[in-house]
Design a protein around this motif. Structure first.
Motif, PDB file in Angstrom:
ATOM      1  N   PRO A  80     -12.773  -8.683   5.510  1.00  0.00           N
ATOM      2  CA  PRO A  80     -12.232  -8.503   4.262  1.00  0.00           C
ATOM      3  C   PRO A  80     -12.033  -7.151   3.424  1.00  0.00           C
ATOM      4  O   PRO A  80     -13.561  -7.455   3.618  1.00  0.00           O
ATOM      5  CB  PRO A  80     -12.346  -9.546   3.209  1.00  0.00           C
ATOM      6  CG  PRO A  80     -13.515 -10.717   4.681  1.00  0.00           C
ATOM      7  CD  PRO A  80     -13.390  -9.493   5.563  1.00  0.00           C
ATOM      8  N   PHE A  81     -11.689  -6.437   2.958  1.00  0.00           N
ATOM      9  CA  PHE A  81     -11.270  -5.198   2.184  1.00  0.00           C
ATOM     10  C   PHE A  81     -12.394  -6.131   1.076  1.00  0.00           C
ATOM     11  O   PHE A  81     -13.219  -4.836   0.578  1.00  0.00           O
ATOM     12  CB  PHE A  81     -10.134  -5.648   1.196  1.00  0.00           C
ATOM     13  CG  PHE A  81      -8.769  -4.853   2.737  1.00  0.00           C
ATOM     14  CD1 PHE A  81      -8.993  -3.740   3.229  1.00  0.00           C
ATOM     15  CD2 PHE A  81      -7.655  -5.878   2.867  1.00  0.00           C
ATOM     16  CE1 PHE A  81      -8.029  -3.499   3.673  1.00  0.00           C
ATOM     17  CE2 PHE A  81      -6.555  -5.540   3.349  1.00  0.00           C
ATOM     18  CZ  PHE A  81      -6.498  -4.046   4.390  1.00  0.00           C
ATOM     19  N   GLY A  82     -12.465  -6.640   0.442  1.00  0.00           N
ATOM     20  CA  GLY A  82     -13.636  -7.207  -0.955  1.00  0.00           C
ATOM     21  C   GLY A  82     -13.301  -6.016  -1.878  1.00  0.00           C
ATOM     22  O   GLY A  82     -13.983  -6.655  -3.147  1.00  0.00           O
ATOM     23  N   SER A  83     -12.488  -5.495  -1.909  1.00  0.00           N
ATOM     24  CA  SER A  83     -12.162  -4.413  -3.321  1.00  0.00           C
ATOM     25  C   SER A  83     -10.992  -4.156  -3.081  1.00  0.00           C
ATOM     26  O   SER A  83     -10.355  -4.016  -2.099  1.00  0.00           O
ATOM     27  CB  SER A  83     -13.475  -3.691  -3.480  1.00  0.00           C
ATOM     28  OG  SER A  83     -13.581  -2.490  -2.868  1.00  0.00           O
ATOM     29  N   LEU A  84      -9.694  -3.846  -4.127  1.00  0.00           N
ATOM     30  CA  LEU A  84      -9.090  -2.780  -4.319  1.00  0.00           C
ATOM     31  C   LEU A  84      -9.741  -1.042  -3.909  1.00  0.00           C
ATOM     32  O   LEU A  84      -8.457  -0.786  -3.449  1.00  0.00           O
ATOM     33  CB  LEU A  84      -8.464  -3.043  -5.825  1.00  0.00           C
ATOM     34  CG  LEU A  84      -7.868  -4.395  -6.035  1.00  0.00           C
ATOM     35  CD1 LEU A  84      -7.273  -4.403  -8.054  1.00  0.00           C
ATOM     36  CD2 LEU A  84      -6.724  -4.854  -5.356  1.00  0.00           C
ATOM     37  N   LEU A  85     -10.549  -1.075  -4.321  1.00  0.00           N
ATOM     38  CA  LEU A  85     -10.939   0.186  -3.613  1.00  0.00           C
ATOM     39  C   LEU A  85     -10.772   0.925  -2.690  1.00  0.00           C
ATOM     40  O   LEU A  85      -9.835   1.269  -1.862  1.00  0.00           O
ATOM     41  CB  LEU A  85     -12.394   0.437  -4.494  1.00  0.00           C
ATOM     42  CG  LEU A  85     -12.297   1.536  -4.002  1.00  0.00           C
ATOM     43  CD1 LEU A  85     -12.248   2.744  -4.784  1.00  0.00           C
ATOM     44  CD2 LEU A  85     -14.464   2.152  -4.344  1.00  0.00           C
ATOM     45  N   THR A  86     -11.809  -0.826  -1.826  1.00  0.00           N
ATOM     46  CA  THR A  86     -11.012  -0.349  -0.250  1.00  0.00           C
ATOM     47  C   THR A  86     -10.077  -0.742   0.424  1.00  0.00           C
ATOM     48  O   THR A  86      -9.829   0.357   1.606  1.00  0.00           O
ATOM     49  CB  THR A  86     -12.245  -1.703   0.300  1.00  0.00           C
ATOM     50  OG1 THR A  86     -13.596  -1.524  -0.474  1.00  0.00           O
ATOM     51  CG2 THR A  86     -11.937  -1.692   2.109  1.00  0.00           C
ATOM     52  N   PHE A  87      -9.159  -1.392   0.068  1.00  0.00           N
ATOM     53  CA  PHE A  87      -7.670  -1.797   0.612  1.00  0.00           C
ATOM     54  C   PHE A  87      -7.267  -0.554  -0.010  1.00  0.00           C
ATOM     55  O   PHE A  87      -6.005  -0.067   0.983  1.00  0.00           O
ATOM     56  CB  PHE A  87      -6.882  -2.590  -0.865  1.00  0.00           C
ATOM     57  CG  PHE A  87      -5.690  -2.682  -0.763  1.00  0.00           C
ATOM     58  CD1 PHE A  87      -5.031  -2.753   1.298  1.00  0.00           C
ATOM     59  CD2 PHE A  87      -4.282  -2.183  -1.604  1.00  0.00           C
ATOM     60  CE1 PHE A  87      -3.798  -3.435   0.906  1.00  0.00           C
ATOM     61  CE2 PHE A  87      -3.532  -2.616  -1.086  1.00  0.00           C
ATOM     62  CZ  PHE A  87      -3.019  -2.655  -0.232  1.00  0.00           C
ATOM     63  N   SER A  88      -7.683   0.310  -1.480  1.00  0.00           N
ATOM     64  CA  SER A  88      -6.222   1.694  -1.133  1.00  0.00           C
ATOM     65  C   SER A  88      -6.853   2.295  -0.094  1.00  0.00           C
ATOM     66  O   SER A  88      -6.059   3.343  -0.293  1.00  0.00           O
ATOM     67  CB  SER A  88      -6.758   2.004  -2.690  1.00  0.00           C
ATOM     68  OG  SER A  88      -7.772   2.416  -2.747  1.00  0.00           O
ATOM     69  N   GLY A  89      -7.461   2.405   0.066  1.00  0.00           N
ATOM     70  CA  GLY A  89      -7.830   3.493   1.480  1.00  0.00           C
ATOM     71  C   GLY A  89      -7.163   3.260   2.752  1.00  0.00           C
ATOM     72  O   GLY A  89      -7.527   4.518   3.853  1.00  0.00           O
ATOM     73  N   THR A  90      -6.813   2.100   3.066  1.00  0.00           N
ATOM     74  CA  THR A  90      -6.365   1.914   4.179  1.00  0.00           C
ATOM     75  C   THR A  90      -4.187   2.262   3.908  1.00  0.00           C
ATOM     76  O   THR A  90      -3.856   1.931   4.629  1.00  0.00           O
ATOM     77  CB  THR A  90      -6.550   0.262   3.825  1.00  0.00           C
ATOM     78  OG1 THR A  90      -5.657  -0.552   3.379  1.00  0.00           O
ATOM     79  CG2 THR A  90      -8.022  -0.087   4.465  1.00  0.00           C
ATOM     80  N   VAL A  91      -4.472   2.542   2.303  1.00  0.00           N
ATOM     81  CA  VAL A  91      -2.179   2.282   2.394  1.00  0.00           C
ATOM     82  C   VAL A  91      -2.416   4.129   1.431  1.00  0.00           C
ATOM     83  O   VAL A  91      -2.898   4.956   1.067  1.00  0.00           O
ATOM     84  CB  VAL A  91      -2.001   0.707   1.711  1.00  0.00           C
ATOM     85  CG1 VAL A  91      -2.744   0.229   2.160  1.00  0.00           C
ATOM     86  CG2 VAL A  91      -3.232   1.387  -0.098  1.00  0.00           C
ATOM     87  N   ASP A  92      -0.755   4.129   2.020  1.00  0.00           N
ATOM     88  CA  ASP A  92      -0.654   4.938   0.957  1.00  0.00           C
ATOM     89  C   ASP A  92      -0.736   4.824  -0.042  1.00  0.00           C
ATOM     90  O   ASP A  92       0.385   3.855  -0.578  1.00  0.00           O
ATOM     91  CB  ASP A  92       0.416   6.063   1.199  1.00  0.00           C
ATOM     92  CG  ASP A  92       1.711   7.059   0.770  1.00  0.00           C
ATOM     93  OD1 ASP A  92       0.844   7.448   0.484  1.00  0.00           O
ATOM     94  OD2 ASP A  92       2.667   7.333   1.811  1.00  0.00           O
ATOM     95  N   ALA A  93      -1.034   5.122  -1.380  1.00  0.00           N
ATOM     96  CA  ALA A  93      -1.266   5.318  -2.387  1.00  0.00           C
ATOM     97  C   ALA A  93       1.040   5.494  -3.109  1.00  0.00           C
ATOM     98  O   ALA A  93       0.891   4.746  -3.889  1.00  0.00           O
ATOM     99  CB  ALA A  93      -1.851   5.651  -3.084  1.00  0.00           C
ATOM    100  N   SER A  94       1.384   6.280  -2.820  1.00  0.00           N
ATOM    101  CA  SER A  94       2.692   6.520  -3.430  1.00  0.00           C
ATOM    102  C   SER A  94       3.766   5.529  -3.160  1.00  0.00           C
ATOM    103  O   SER A  94       4.782   5.108  -3.541  1.00  0.00           O
ATOM    104  CB  SER A  94       3.038   7.892  -2.540  1.00  0.00           C
ATOM    105  OG  SER A  94       3.409   8.000  -1.531  1.00  0.00           O
ATOM    106  N   THR A  95       3.551   4.767  -2.117  1.00  0.00           N
ATOM    107  CA  THR A  95       4.251   3.473  -1.619  1.00  0.00           C
ATOM    108  C   THR A  95       3.826   2.130  -2.156  1.00  0.00           C
ATOM    109  O   THR A  95       4.427   1.267  -2.505  1.00  0.00           O
ATOM    110  CB  THR A  95       3.873   3.225   0.092  1.00  0.00           C
ATOM    111  OG1 THR A  95       3.088   2.742   0.212  1.00  0.00           O
ATOM    112  CG2 THR A  95       4.296   3.921   1.269  1.00  0.00           C
TER     113      THR A  95
END
Length: 271
Positions: A80-95
């Protein structure tokens, strides 16, 4: 900019408490996670700051003409990502238009109720009885495919929805049931917490609301009913309620399980 407004700081709740967080019986929950400022991507935000009965809220709109909705829970390592911070590191924020915590979870940070991601059902509908907000019947499901999104009570979902949606998450209780407050929710009960929910209006837009201060279940429900004109609204969580809005740089630090991800449609990005 540290978010649209500051959230009260607190420590994350320990694992194992997601099902029985803030109660409708007046017990006092913990405060909210803190907000963190990150690099803003710029451009218009899908979220705006509003105030309802002296409570600051952030209201984010997912528009089928501009956005897609999906779910996320496990990262590339199958944890599990566990946090939005961890999730954000796996995607292109501009999308990303925004992302928000999306449903009750267990000790392992995985959903305890119905959960569909990318058309794959990873958890069956949970119609069991138990303690805590999730089991406050009627609870419900937020789901959809393409640009058609809905909130339905779990029993209604079970009885009427035959095709598997592209995404789905189960939580509870429903804040509004056919335009009326959940029968166990007072107009303005004594229990206050940082809380968030989702509802879909008659035009098909999904409205996500997260409070910036303690709010009662009744206040949140009435905001959906009176201001957003939503018939069915679903409580997503409390205490850990968290939002990532790349446009403004807001990124809350709560401990989360399932994540609702609202992405920008390519044609909308190109405009």
């Amino acid at each position: 900019m540290a978010g649209l407004f500051a959230l009260a700081a607190c420590s994350d709740p320990p694992a194992g408490e997601p099902v029985v967080r803030s109660q409708l019986d007046g017990s006092q929950p913990k405060a909210s996670p803190s907000a963190k400022a990150t690099q803003a991507t710029g451009g218009p935000s899908a979220c705006r700051a509003v105030v309802f009965e002296s409570v600051p809220l952030t209201h984010c709109i997912a528009d089928p003409a501009k956005h897609r909705i999906g779910m996320a829970n496990l990262g590339p390592d199958k944890q599990p990502f566990g946090s939005l911070l961890t999730f954000s590191g796996t995607v292109d924020a501009s999308t990303i238009a925004f992302a928000i915590n999306g449903g009750m979870y267990g000790d392992d940070l995985k959903p305890i109720g119905y959960y569909v991601e990318n058309g794959e059902r990873l958890k069956e509908l949970n119609r069991e009885n138990g303690e805590g907000n999730f089991y406050m019947k009627p609870n419900g499901v937020f789901f959809g495919s393409g640009g058609q999104w809905r909130v339905l009570g779990s029993n209604t979902f079970f009885e009427t929805v035959g095709d598997r949606p592209q995404f789905g998450t189960q939580s509870g209780p429903l804040l509004l049931v056919d335009g009326k407050l959940h029968p166990d929710i007072q107009d303005d009960g004594p229990s206050r917490a940082i809380r968030n929910g989702v509802g879909v209006d008659a035009s098909g837009k999904a409205h996500f609301v997260i409070s910036g201060g303690p709010i009662s279940f009744g206040q949140l429900a009435r905001f959906y009913r009176d201001e957003l004109k939503v018939s069915n609204a679903l409580y997503l969580d409390g205490q850990v309620s968290s939002l990532w809005d790349p446009a403004t740089g807001r990124q809350d630090e709560g401990r989360v399980g399932p994540i609702i991800v609202v992405t920008k449609r390519e044609e909308a990005k190109a405009q």
